[in-house]
Design a protein around this motif. Structure first.
Motif, mmCIF file in Angstrom:
data_model
loop_
_atom_site.group_PDB
_atom_site.id
_atom_site.type_symbol
_atom_site.label_atom_id
_atom_site.label_comp_id
_atom_site.label_asym_id
_atom_site.label_seq_id
_atom_site.Cartn_x
_atom_site.Cartn_y
_atom_site.Cartn_z
ATOM 1 N N LYS A 42 105.275 97.348 -100.737
ATOM 2 C CA LYS A 42 106.655 97.794 -100.890
ATOM 3 C C LYS A 42 107.626 96.926 -100.086
ATOM 4 C CE LYS A 42 105.562 102.585 -102.036
ATOM 5 N NZ LYS A 42 105.743 104.015 -101.679
ATOM 6 N N ASP A 43 107.279 96.632 -98.846
ATOM 7 C CA ASP A 43 108.146 95.782 -98.024
ATOM 8 C C ASP A 43 108.204 94.367 -98.589
ATOM 9 O OD1 ASP A 43 108.659 97.885 -96.372
ATOM 10 O OD2 ASP A 43 107.313 97.254 -94.762
ATOM 11 N N ASP A 87 115.286 98.660 -106.669
ATOM 12 C CA ASP A 87 114.467 99.535 -105.811
ATOM 13 C C ASP A 87 112.992 99.590 -106.198
ATOM 14 O OD1 ASP A 87 113.852 101.264 -103.769
ATOM 15 O OD2 ASP A 87 114.449 103.065 -104.867
ATOM 16 N N GLU A 110 110.451 94.339 -101.637
ATOM 17 C CA GLU A 110 111.866 94.464 -101.258
ATOM 18 C C GLU A 110 112.436 93.105 -100.863
ATOM 19 O OE1 GLU A 110 114.717 97.378 -98.556
ATOM 20 O OE2 GLU A 110 112.576 97.229 -98.093
ATOM 21 N N THR A 117 110.704 99.670 -104.058
ATOM 22 C CA THR A 117 109.965 100.353 -102.981
ATOM 23 C C THR A 117 109.357 101.665 -103.487
ATOM 24 O OG1 THR A 117 112.003 101.451 -102.219
ATOM 25 C CG2 THR A 117 111.406 99.360 -101.188
ATOM 26 N N ASN A 118 109.902 102.200 -104.587
ATOM 27 C CA ASN A 118 109.365 103.425 -105.176
ATOM 28 C C ASN A 118 108.560 103.116 -106.441
ATOM 29 O OD1 ASN A 118 110.522 105.219 -103.273
ATOM 30 N ND2 ASN A 118 112.511 105.002 -104.283
ATOM 31 N N ILE A 119 107.850 102.000 -106.422
ATOM 32 C CA ILE A 119 107.079 101.576 -107.586
ATOM 33 C C ILE A 119 106.026 102.622 -107.943
ATOM 34 C CG2 ILE A 119 105.446 100.262 -106.151
ATOM 35 C CD1 ILE A 119 105.312 98.205 -108.427
ATOM 36 N N ASN A 122 97.954 98.545 -103.010
ATOM 37 C CA ASN A 122 99.371 98.441 -102.632
ATOM 38 C C ASN A 122 99.602 98.916 -101.202
ATOM 39 O OD1 ASN A 122 100.218 97.370 -105.049
ATOM 40 N ND2 ASN A 122 100.892 99.315 -105.918
ATOM 41 N N GLU A 123 98.965 100.026 -100.878
ATOM 42 C CA GLU A 123 99.122 100.579 -99.528
ATOM 43 C C GLU A 123 98.522 99.652 -98.474
ATOM 44 O OE1 GLU A 123 100.606 103.490 -97.000
ATOM 45 O OE2 GLU A 123 100.750 103.450 -99.195
#
Length: 333
Positions: free
Chosen positions: A90-91, A63, A94, A65-67, A84-85
């Motif tokens: 995150k995608d 997981d 994953e 995605t919650n880095i 990152n944003e």
């Protein structure tokens, strides 16, 4: 002068020595291919639910995605969080984790390495092998693009971050999560199918047995009947419905060919199921509730979490050293 600065100064003028031990390249081949092609590994995953559930389970445990970003400098922390944003990391992570588990390897391309504004995952199914030097260092990759063999990273390998799930013995590529299940095995002079394909064969045979019992091969014989009589009886059989009464002029002889119900392979099937579970290193018994005790369930779950955390630490360290540190250096941090 600090001790750290003094020690660093001792080596500043020295060139990094090369190792004396060398690797053994593939015989009669210029590159290093994976044991099983990445395209084949993806097919095994997509068509085998027992494999897919293990990959999905570990992906959710890792997981990314919650880095979480931690830094002594609050401005540096905010900069990486904003980056990152902006790139939707995150995608992308994953997808990268899924690729890493399925293929054992994944490659992330930095866009561009001199001013990293984004990253993109390389389609690992297009990678066929790599070229390494005599010490095992990667020089570049070979890629199959629309049937053409091209090189990737030959002019600038620094643009690529290669992730390897579980390397050992300086192998060219890392084994995947279910590697032992995807390999052929040779016993004396006989080559066995990979256990995944053995499982496919068993499931095919099981479905054939059930269908054969449901729809057995049936022969109806009217002794002494001529062609016209047989045609009429055949037409009656085609039109009949369950519960119909049949009036015939000759007593038919009925022969049915079906699988013997005494043919049982329960122990063998259970053995294959257990081997598949061991091969993916993920306890599917947790999902199906087949554990005999809470203690055994907790022990297995704890081991699974430790494996997932090991993968997590490796990926996080790779991202830190080969992606985030260069980004910070490029932006004056």
């Amino acid at each position: 002068m600090t001790i750290k600065t003094f020690i660093k100064g001792l080596f500043i003028e020295e060139t990094v020595p090369k190792p004396t031990s060398k690797i053994v390249n593939s015989w009669n081949y210029t590159g290093d291919q994976p044991d099983v092609s990445f395209r084949q590994l993806i097919e095994y995953h997509d068509k085998t639910p027992q494999i897919a559930v293990g990959v999905a389970g570990y992906a959710k445990l890792i997981d990314l995605t919650n880095i979480q970003i931690n830094a002594d400098d609050d401005k540096a922390k905010k900069f990486i969080e904003d980056w990152n944003e902006q790139v939707n990391i995150k995608d992308k992570l994953e997808s990268l984790v899924n690729t890493l588990l399925i293929c054992g390897n994944a490659i992330l391309e930095k866009l561009d390495d001199k001013n990293i504004q984004d990253v993109a995952e390389v389609d690992i199914s297009t990678i066929t092998d790599k070229k390494r030097d005599e010490y095992g260092n990667t020089l570049f990759y070979y890629q199959n693009v629309n049937g053409q063999r091209v090189t990737l990273g030959e002019t600038n390998l620094n643009k690529f971050i290669e992730f390897n799930l579980a390397m050992y013995s300086k192998k060219s590529w890392s084994p995947c999560l279910f590697h032992s299940l995807a390999l052929q095995r040779t016993v004396r002079n006989r080559t066995m199918m990979p256990l995944i394909e053995v499982l496919w064969g068993i499931e095919d045979a099981m479905s054939a047995i059930i269908l054969n019992n449901a729809y057995p091969i049936t022969y109806v014989t009217f002794e002494g009947a001529n062609e016209d009589e047989l045609s009429k009886e055949a037409e009656k059989i085609r039109k009949r419905k369950p519960g119909d009464t049949h009036i015939v002029t000759k007593k038919p002889q009925l022969d049915m060919y079906e699988t013997s119900p005494q043919s049982k392979y329960t122990d063998y099937i259970q053995h294959i199921e257990k081997v598949i579970q061991l091969g993916i290193k993920f306890p599917t018994d947790i999902l199906t509730g087949d554990f005999t005790s809470r203690a055994s369930s907790s022990t297995t779950e704890d081991l699974t979490l430790k494996i997932a955390r090991g993968y997590q630490r490796y990926i996080a360290n790779k991202l830190k050293t080969e992606l985030y540190n260069p980004i910070l250096a490029q932006n004056g941090f």
